[in-house]
Design an enzyme around this catalytic site. Sequence first.
Site, short mmCIF file in Angstrom:
data_model
loop_
_atom_site.label_atom_id
_atom_site.label_comp_id
_atom_site.label_asym_id
_atom_site.label_seq_id
_atom_site.Cartn_x
_atom_site.Cartn_y
_atom_site.Cartn_z
N ASN A 157 -35.76 22.08 23.24
CA ASN A 157 -34.73 22.40 22.23
C ASN A 157 -34.52 21.27 21.22
O ASN A 157 -34.45 21.52 20.02
CB ASN A 157 -33.40 22.69 22.93
CG ASN A 157 -33.38 24.09 23.53
OD1 ASN A 157 -34.12 24.97 23.10
ND2 ASN A 157 -32.53 24.29 24.51
N GLY A 176 -36.58 18.63 20.49
CA GLY A 176 -37.80 18.35 19.74
C GLY A 176 -38.12 19.43 18.71
O GLY A 176 -38.43 19.13 17.55
N ASP A 228 -46.56 18.79 22.84
CA ASP A 228 -45.96 19.00 24.16
C ASP A 228 -47.08 19.24 25.16
O ASP A 228 -48.13 19.79 24.79
CB ASP A 228 -45.02 20.22 24.11
CG ASP A 228 -44.06 20.23 25.28
OD1 ASP A 228 -42.85 20.06 25.03
OD2 ASP A 228 -44.48 20.40 26.44
N ARG A 245 -30.50 16.89 31.99
CA ARG A 245 -29.66 16.97 33.19
C ARG A 245 -29.03 18.36 33.34
O ARG A 245 -28.92 19.11 32.37
CB ARG A 245 -28.59 15.89 33.16
CG ARG A 245 -27.63 15.97 31.98
CD ARG A 245 -26.64 14.84 32.04
NE ARG A 245 -25.93 14.69 30.78
CZ ARG A 245 -24.70 14.22 30.69
NH1 ARG A 245 -24.04 13.88 31.76
NH2 ARG A 245 -24.13 14.11 29.51
N ARG A 277 -26.82 11.04 33.23
CA ARG A 277 -28.10 10.83 32.54
C ARG A 277 -29.00 9.89 33.36
O ARG A 277 -30.21 10.04 33.37
CB ARG A 277 -27.86 10.25 31.15
CG ARG A 277 -27.11 11.19 30.21
CD ARG A 277 -26.87 10.53 28.87
NE ARG A 277 -26.15 11.37 27.93
CZ ARG A 277 -24.83 11.33 27.75
NH1 ARG A 277 -24.08 10.51 28.46
NH2 ARG A 277 -24.25 12.12 26.85
N THR A 291 -35.15 10.51 24.80
CA THR A 291 -35.18 10.83 26.23
C THR A 291 -34.16 9.98 27.00
O THR A 291 -34.04 8.78 26.77
CB THR A 291 -36.60 10.56 26.78
OG1 THR A 291 -37.53 11.30 25.99
CG2 THR A 291 -36.71 10.97 28.24
N HIS A 304 -25.21 4.86 26.03
CA HIS A 304 -25.08 6.30 25.80
C HIS A 304 -24.96 6.92 27.19
O HIS A 304 -25.91 7.45 27.75
CB HIS A 304 -26.31 6.84 25.06
CG HIS A 304 -26.28 8.33 24.85
ND1 HIS A 304 -25.30 8.97 24.13
CD2 HIS A 304 -27.13 9.32 25.28
CE1 HIS A 304 -25.53 10.27 24.12
NE2 HIS A 304 -26.63 10.51 24.81
C1 LMR Z 1 -26.36 14.34 24.79
O1 LMR Z 1 -25.51 13.46 24.71
O2 LMR Z 1 -26.19 15.48 24.34
C2 LMR Z 1 -27.67 14.03 25.45
O3 LMR Z 1 -27.68 12.71 25.89
C3 LMR Z 1 -28.00 14.98 26.55
C4 LMR Z 1 -27.05 14.90 27.73
O4 LMR Z 1 -27.54 14.87 28.86
O5 LMR Z 1 -25.85 14.92 27.54
#
Ligand code: LMR
Length: 306
Positions: free
Chosen positions: A10, A12, A31, A80, A86, A117, A173
């Site tokens: 989705n 990419g 891919d 996930r 994550r 990723t 993140h």
């Molecule tokens: C996001 O923040 O949308 C991405 O890091 C995917 C996730 O697992 O939340």
Amino acid sequence: MKITVVGAGNVGATLAQRLIEKDFADVALVDVVDGIPQGKTLDMRQSANVIGFTHELTGSDSYEVTAGSDIIVITAGIARKPGMTRDELIGINAKIVREVVEKSLALSPDAIFIIVTNPVDAMTYLALKTSGLPRERVFGLSGVLDGGRLAAFLAEEYGVSAAEVFPCVMGEHGSNMVVYPRFTTVQGKPMSDLMDKAKQQAFIDRCVNGGAEIVGYLKTGSAFYAPSASVAYMIDAVVNDSGIQMNCATYLSGEYGLSDVVIGVPVRLGSGGIQKVIELALNADEKAALEASADAVRKTIAALNI
Ligand code: LMR
């Protein structure tokens, strides 16, 4: 210019669509699942007549089509599921990222790498070490996306446009991301002046859980519209040498008193990638929060055994 997107899921595929519609570079979508990149790019190419783009768009399960890329975006890996963090993706995704970096760098030695990723801070560190490239050329998606989420929530609350919100989200993140209310403004007013601490915390919590909130709705995948838009925005800055300040997962060499770790910090992004790491004047509490976030990423990096 040529941009490769590795991973035709989705994020990419939506990114490939956003990029080809900008019509500023050829785009290759790769891919390992044969048929998916070919089918999705064939579908996109059949929109050229009504969208009006003229650059080449190729889809393949072979890296040959990526040769000579200026920018390589790595979105490949697993997403996930509800209830997962994550960091739990690290085992499978580290193997994928390492392989993608090796294969694509061999064919595009001058490329800039943008990592999407997850867990993205550790995966950016891994890509940096695997490639041996300078940090200017290897960075990841984080603060643009997390800040975009905060901007959306604040814009809804205050009835302003999201473009009038300047968000500041740094650090990991992940669950240790750091939202800075003093540096986040709504129509020029700091979030810290606009609301009391309890209300600030509610926005911070929603921002930190922004990805999980969407995973909870989708159940079989994670967000992709805002992530792909955020990466396209980062790429735009590089392609057009805009020098715009945005928060990216960046390797630190002493900035903010931190070294040998990747976390989200403000950078100037332009041709060549990261042109400068911008150091905000954080107070003691704000600095401590960033250090704690960096410590959390260090633990994830340690699990990579690089
Ligand atoms: C996001 O923040 O949308 C991405 O890091 C995917 C996730 O697992 O939340």
